[in-house]
Design a protein around this motif. Structure first.
Motif: not given
Length: 972
Positions: A552-567
């Protein structure tokens, strides 16, 4: 000997182990030489090159590779393959397990020689039976002594620790891979075909590197243990003379079940109790058996067992899980079959004892040919559960096909363990043949921990070989899953947490953040129940269709935010930065896939084709830009997505003809003087006009931004566009049209100084006309002998304005006087076309309000979708059609069919035109919404089998109106 190869233990000691080290590099310089035979097999050359490559990456030193004839004598030599010096040591290669190898140190040198054979080393491993023992010796060295890891295909996935001093240390011993048959299917059109790749060179590199990645993880087929559906051709071969070989259905017939995939003959099940069937199977095997295919493949066709004859029923044992009393099974199966229940076979319960006894019967017959004969068979469908009473033996190999697909629930996993233990307890040898690696599409599904635990369980409990369907290659989103399965194939003793730790450690400083990112997806993946999965109508082959109920959009947004932290965490660590970017590309691919499906769903709901076309174009553009980075196997995505999205059709619908190129000439007309000053005229001087494109409103282009900067507001009013074009020459009579993508809001159109169209806003009361396509026939106005001048005056009074979609020049053959179709223009009253509705509510009529030529067209309007029962029967909720079967043709000649159709702007379905009666079967062409303009559909090279051709103008899959006109069949 065949039995010996299957039963040999993991390691076979050749002599008492004695360790010896050979220095390869020292202080970053080469000190050893790699020696290969003078006539080396490809696998030996590959082994030397792989060792040379990895040592160079680790130390900077390039080890020389020389033929034995060119090699100096002395020490510091690593002999690979059957060199003369190696064979002189008296090594006994005939005792090696398939793909195994021997290591021997002698006189300051090291010898590695394996079970090798000619053939391709890498490339697609799907059916590759090359033996690669020497190569596996090198991989053992690299992995166990240099610490090399291969996370995914390609250089970025290679983890090669830097070290200046490298030594190769081996015990004088025989080594073998963990499994005698290890395959992860990556062949066939779905996994390795050309579709989906923008550049076939990228496909070639991907497949070659993926094949190399599989080899590096010890995938190879030693003993041929392929299990295929063994009786798919039997109906054609034997049904006329031996109908008793085939299942007896509850209605007393021996045929393929008509309730199962339409009764395909290749899906018929066998009457496994029949003695003649047993003898025939073994006779066929004995006639074809070879060292490459030694075993009896007794795998049932891709169907549950369906035979209800008394002899087959007598082979069964009571199923404690069945709700049907054992002595009432046949009667209940008959009742359900007669009621048309496609699941009638469930009344029979588990047939595992039946098939286990069949395997024993086949073994007994095969032993008359070869006392050591081995029989292979599946545990699958309604014989997947362990038998209750029948015991097997180590001459029977059971290929377990777990009833396990995503979601990986505790109940399913426990059922797999019980299934495995039950079959193993019969004394059979165990082979793992799952389908669950097909799950996930390109979405970040993470089942790595459970996958590793279950595979390791099987490995510890008798697993001798694997055949996984399939390697979908989604490395940038499902990397932990893929690495887990690959890594445990070369070292099944590793604990799954250690495997994951290896994977995450490759991200350096970003490892904790990357772990958190994938653990997020693991929690999301684990949170799905079977009930929710089924309620959403999800399936592995089309998960992307409704995957947003999970992702879902909120699930994808959280994944995106976690990947930004990895970046952020990876900054300053070049390898980590690049690998996190790799993950980012995978996530973006998934995001664009979900966006495309949302746009497709909106098209089905609203008829808005443009957003769907744009989303698909953005997805394909992204994939084309990144397909060389190993983020995903584009062939698999294209295969799966073709079940829903017809890319060729979408591109066809997006391009109705020849696009008039940008830029056009452009001028503002705030005083409304253009028409009086004849800005539309052929000779008008427009050399001082501005440049503009027809792909966006003027406010969104540089010229509009300049106006706003100067006037502090967007422009509203009149503005002019001018361009020139030529009409392609043709020897045939042509019809020529201009198709305008959209004009916001009103417009007038001039061609060669002549006013040819006035389109006010709203057009005919339609307030959406600013976003809709329209066309104008210029057949009698366009010049064929020179350039044509096209001028358009657009009036916009609010919001964005201008020609914001391309203009197309469409030239087509004029209607043929040799048309063979009666009433091809729906002019007859009453019409001679038949009407048929399969699903939904439709209306049919001759419509004088819209027509391409003549006075009328044939309208089909889907007013209402059908019920779930309609969909189950017709496979769609909407299906109506005009049809006729009386078009006269001649067998042996070739014909072309042409149909023109137009849809309203809200059409949400699919148009499918069929030509029946061709020698090669029904031929089809498809179309989507035309957004209110006429479009042509063609089928060429139709070769009839008889003297008539059938024509079907189908409207399917959604509501809306479709008009058909100028249907013609002509001889080519």
């Amino acid at each position: 000997m065949l039995r010996t190869m299957v039963l040999l233990s993991l390691l076979t000691a050749a002599i008492a182990p004695a360790h010896s080290a050979l220095q390869l590099t020292r202080a970053g310089a080469p000190v050893a030489t790699l020696v290969i035979p003078d006539e080396a097999l490809p696998v030996v050359k590959a082994a030397a090159e792989e060792l040379q490559y990895h040592v160079a990456r680790a130390s900077g030193a390039t080890l020389p590779i020389v033929r034995e004839a060119d090699c100096r004598t002395g020490t510091g030599l690593l002999f690979l393959g059957p060199c003369k010096a190696t064979l002189a040591l008296g090594l006994k290669l005939d005792q090696l397990r398939p793909n195994g190898y021997l290591a021997r140190s002698a006189a300051g040198n090291l010898h590695l020689i394996g079970d090798d054979s000619p053939g391709d080393v890498f490339w697609v491993q799907h059916g590759n039976r090359t033996h690669v023992g020497t190569l596996f010796a090198v991989y053992d060295l690299l992995e166990k002594q240099l610490g090399v890891r291969w996370l995914w295909p390609g250089p970025l996935g290679e983890v090669i620790p830097r070290q200046a001093d490298i030594a190769a240390t081996f015990a004088d011993q025989a080594f073998a891979p963990p499994f005698v048959h290890a395959r992860w299917r990556e062949g066939g059109a779905a996994m390795s075909g050309p579709k989906g790749w923008a550049d076939q060179k990228n496909r070639s590199v991907f497949l070659n590197e993926q094949g190399k990645w599989l080899r590096r993880h010890r995938f190879a087929m030693g003993v041929n243990m392929d299990m295929a559906h063994a009786y798919t051709q039997w109906w054609d071969k034997y049904h006329a003379d031996h109908p008793e070989y085939f299942n007896l259905l509850p209605d007393g017939t021996r045929r393929s079940d008509p309730t199962y995939h339409g009764g395909s003959p290749s899906l018929i099940s066998m009457c496994v109790s029949n003695p003649g069937f047993i003898r025939q199977k073994i006779a066929d095997w004995a006639a074809r058996r070879s060292p490459d295919r030694p075993h009896v493949d007794a795998s049932e066709n891709d169907t549950p067992g369906r035979c209800t004859c008394p002899q087959c029923l007598a082979l069964d044992e009571p199923d404690p899980d069945s709700k049907v009393p054992f002595d009432q099974r046949a009667a209940e199966a008959t009742r359900r079959f007669e009621a048309g229940d496609p699941q009638w076979v469930e009344a029979l319960g588990s047939l595992s004892d039946r098939y286990a006894r069949t395997y024993l019967a086949l073994q007994a017959e095969a032993q008359k040919v070869d006392p050591e004969a081995i029989v292979m068979g599946y545990a699958y469908a309604n014989y997947v559960k362990p038998p209750h009473r029948t015991m097997l033996n180590d001459h029977i190999i059971i290929g377990v096909v777990p009833a396990l697909m995503y979601p990986w629930t505790a109940e399913k996993r426990q059922a797999f363990i019980e299934q495995w233990n039950g079959w193993s307890a019969t004394g059979a040898r165990m082979f793992l043949r799952p389908n669950y690696m097909l799950d996930g599409h390109n979405l970040p599904l993470n089942i790595a921990q459970a996958l590793g635990e279950d595979f390791q369980f099987a490995a510890k409990h008798g697993l001798i070989g694997t055949d996984f369907d399939s390697l979908t290659g989604q490395y940038a989103t499902q990397g932990p899953n893929l690495y887990m399965l690959a890594r445990l194939h070369d070292d099944p003793g590793l604990e799954p947490p250690k495997v994951l730790a290896e994977y995450y450690s490759a991200f350096g400083k970003a490892a904790p953040a990357v772990q958190a990112y994938f653990e997020h997806w693991a929690r999301v993946s684990a949170g799905v129940t079977d009930k929710a999965y089924e309620a959403a109508d999800l399936h592995w082959s089309r998960l992307y269709r409704d995957a947003d109920v999970i992702f879902m959009p909120d699930v994808m947004m959280k994944g995106r935010a976690l990947l930004e932290k990895a970046t952020m965490a990876a900054r300053g660590d070049a390898d980590a930065e690049t690998r996190v970017t790799f993950l980012d590309s995978g996530l973006r691919n998934a995001e664009l896939t979900l966006a495309t499906q949302r746009a497709f769903r909106e098209y089905r709901q609203t008829g808005k084709l443009d957003d769907y076309v744009a989303a698909l174009a953005a997805l394909d553009e992204f994939r084309a830009a990144h397909e060389g980075e190993f983020i995903a196997n584009m062939a698999y995505l294209a295969w799966s997505e073709s079940l829903t999205w017809d890319r060729d059709l979408i591109r066809l619908m997006a391009q109705p003809g020849q696009c008039l190129p940008d830029p056009w000439k452009f001028m503002w007309d705030p005083q409304k003087i253009g028409e009086a000053e004849r800005w539309f005229a052929v000779g008008f001087a427009d050399d001082k006009w501005h440049a503009i494109n027809t792909t966006a409103a003027w406010e969104n282009q540089e010229i509009g931004k300049q106006w706003k900067a100067e006037h502090k507001a967007d422009y509203d009013g009149l503005a002019w566009y001018r361009t020139t074009f030529t009409v392609p020459r043709s020897d045939k009579p042509r019809q020529v049209r201009l198709v305008f993508g959209a004009a916001d809001e009103a417009c007038k159109v001039w061609l060669n100084s002549e006013l040819i169209l006035q389109r006010p806003y709203p057009f005919q009361g339609n307030t959406d006309s600013w976003r809709e396509s329209f066309e104008v026939d210029i057949t009698d106005r366009a010049r064929a002998d020179g350039p044509n001048v096209l001028a358009v005056c657009v009036e916009d009074n609010a919001g964005a304005g201008g020609l914001w979609k391309p203009v197309w020049l469409c030239a087509s053959d004029a209607p043929s006087a040799a048309n063979l179709v009666k009433d091809g223009g729906f002019e007859a009253e009453p019409t001679t076309w038949g009407q048929n509705v399969q699903s939904g509510k439709f209306r049919f009529e001759r419509d004088a309000g819209k027509h391409r030529t003549g006075q009328t067209a044939g309208l089909i309007g889907c007013q209402e979708l059908g019920s779930a029962e309609d969909e189950k029967r017709a496979r769609t909720k909407a299906w109506g059609r005009w049809y006729r079967g009386d078009t006269p043709v001649e067998a042996g000649k070739s014909y072309a069919l042409r149909v023109w159709y137009l849809t309203d702007a809200d059409f949400r379905g699919t148009v499918r035109v069929w030509a029946t009666g061709a020698a090669e079967g029904t031929k089809e062409v498809k179309g989507l919404s035309t957004q209110g303009v006429w479009r042509e559909l063609r089928i060429e090279h139709i070769k009839p089998a008889g003297t008539t051709m059938g024509l079907y103008l189908n409207v399917m899959d959604g509501t809306g109106k479709v008009w058909f006109d100028d249907v013609e069949v002509v001889a080519e």
